[in-house]
Write an enzyme that holds these catalytic residues in place. Structure first.
Site, PDB file in Angstrom:
ATOM      1  N   SER A 116       4.767  -2.187  -1.097  1.00  0.00           N
ATOM      2  CA  SER A 116       3.495  -1.500  -1.201  1.00  0.00           C
ATOM      3  C   SER A 116       3.725  -0.032  -1.507  1.00  0.00           C
ATOM      4  CB  SER A 116       2.706  -1.636   0.104  1.00  0.00           C
ATOM      5  OG  SER A 116       2.711  -2.974   0.557  1.00  0.00           O
ATOM      6  N   HIS A 121      -2.705  12.584  -5.517  1.00  0.00           N
ATOM      7  CA  HIS A 121      -2.607  13.634  -6.529  1.00  0.00           C
ATOM      8  C   HIS A 121      -3.770  14.598  -6.361  1.00  0.00           C
ATOM      9  CE1 HIS A 121       0.230  10.936  -8.626  1.00  0.00           C
ATOM     10  NE2 HIS A 121      -0.653   9.992  -8.348  1.00  0.00           N
ATOM     11  N   CYS A 144       0.767  -5.249  -0.119  1.00  0.00           N
ATOM     12  CA  CYS A 144       1.039  -6.650  -0.412  1.00  0.00           C
ATOM     13  C   CYS A 144       1.361  -7.343   0.904  1.00  0.00           C
ATOM     14  CB  CYS A 144       2.204  -6.779  -1.388  1.00  0.00           C
ATOM     15  SG  CYS A 144       2.464  -8.444  -2.019  1.00  0.00           S
TER      16      CYS A 144
END
Length: 270
Positions: A116, A121, A144
């Site tokens: 994962s 950002h 996941c």
């Protein structure tokens, strides 16, 4: 709401390899009167969301979703802005990394997760003429297995306290139950709003655009009521005339609406 506690755990054949991705765009809006104040605002934002704070936020997200951070990397940008990416492992698969105890000195953080990842950002920017400044944060939380990014939803919304938020959640791939039947989603979900606290839902106007058959969920949020003083940098409405208050309020409202609806308003598009 904790997804893992909603119902009895599903019995699967092998590993749960469903990928669950939650993507945010958060926007904070500010108004400055001078070029010097615009520069000061960008410097303030860069310091407010520096590497140390971003690292702390990412670590808490990993804790909330039940994951262990394996590695953290950091990068800074010129003239401003920063980025973050994370890989995790689920609880019980801890891999020790002595570097995690170090304090990053730059403003981009990369934290790696097994199966994962997290990514953050930042994008500070301002209008060249109008005095409106916008700080944007993009966050991706992709997992996941059994761990769910939706569990960190309220923490992230509260941590950044944004004016505008757009959220996308998607479940991809499939897993199988013990009888071999494919499962394309392993939890009940009607809307991302199902996982947002009632106090936050009272604060924001929200719109959903969902494609249920593709397991794609999209929610937009805009603060319902805004005090103009919360948008003014280095001055208040008492320092300016009522005419200026009205003019600045109109600019802020226009910026909020354009971001929320995703189109330019009141101007001819070029």
């Amino acid at each position: 709401m904790n997804m893992t506690n909603q119902r009895e755990k599903m019995k699967l054949y092998g590993f749960n390899n469903l990928t669950k991705s939650l993507c945010f765009n958060m926007f904070d809006i500010c108004y400055t009167k001078t070029v010097e104040d615009r520069v000061a605002y960008l410097e303030y934002i860069d310091e407010e969301y520096n590497a140390e704070r971003l690292t702390s936020i990412l670590k808490e997200v990993s804790n909330i979703i039940g994951a262990n951070i394996l590695n953290i990397s950091v990068q800074d940008y010129e003239p401003q802005g920063s980025s973050v990416t994370i890989l995790i492992c689920e609880e019980g698969k801890r891999i020790e990394n002595p570097e995690l105890g170090q304090t990053p000195q730059d403003a981009l953080i990369l934290a790696h997760l097994d199966k994962s990842h997290l990514a953050v950002h930042t994008y500070p920017e301002y209008h060249p003429d109008g005095g409106v400044c916008t700080f944007r944060v993009d966050i991706d939380v992709s997992t996941c297995g059994e761990i769910s990014p939706l569990n960190a939803l309220n923490y992230l919304i509260n941590k950044f306290d944004a004016d505008i938020i757009t959220m996308d959640y998607r479940v991809r791939g499939f897993t199988r139950n013990i009888y071999g039947k494919k499962l394309f989603i392993d939890h009940d979900l009607v809307s991302i709003q199902d996982y947002i606290d009632s106090e936050l839902k009272d604060k924001y106007q929200m719109i959903d655009v969902n494609v249920y058959q593709e397991h794609i969920f999209h929610t937009k949020c805009k603060v319902k009521e805004a005090d103009i003083d919360e948008y003014l940098f280095h001055f208040t409405k008492d320092d300016i005339s009522p005419k200026e208050v009205a003019s600045i309020s109109a600019k802020i409202t226009k910026e909020r609406d354009e971001i929320f609806y995703g189109r330019n308003m009141g101007v001819q598009e070029i």
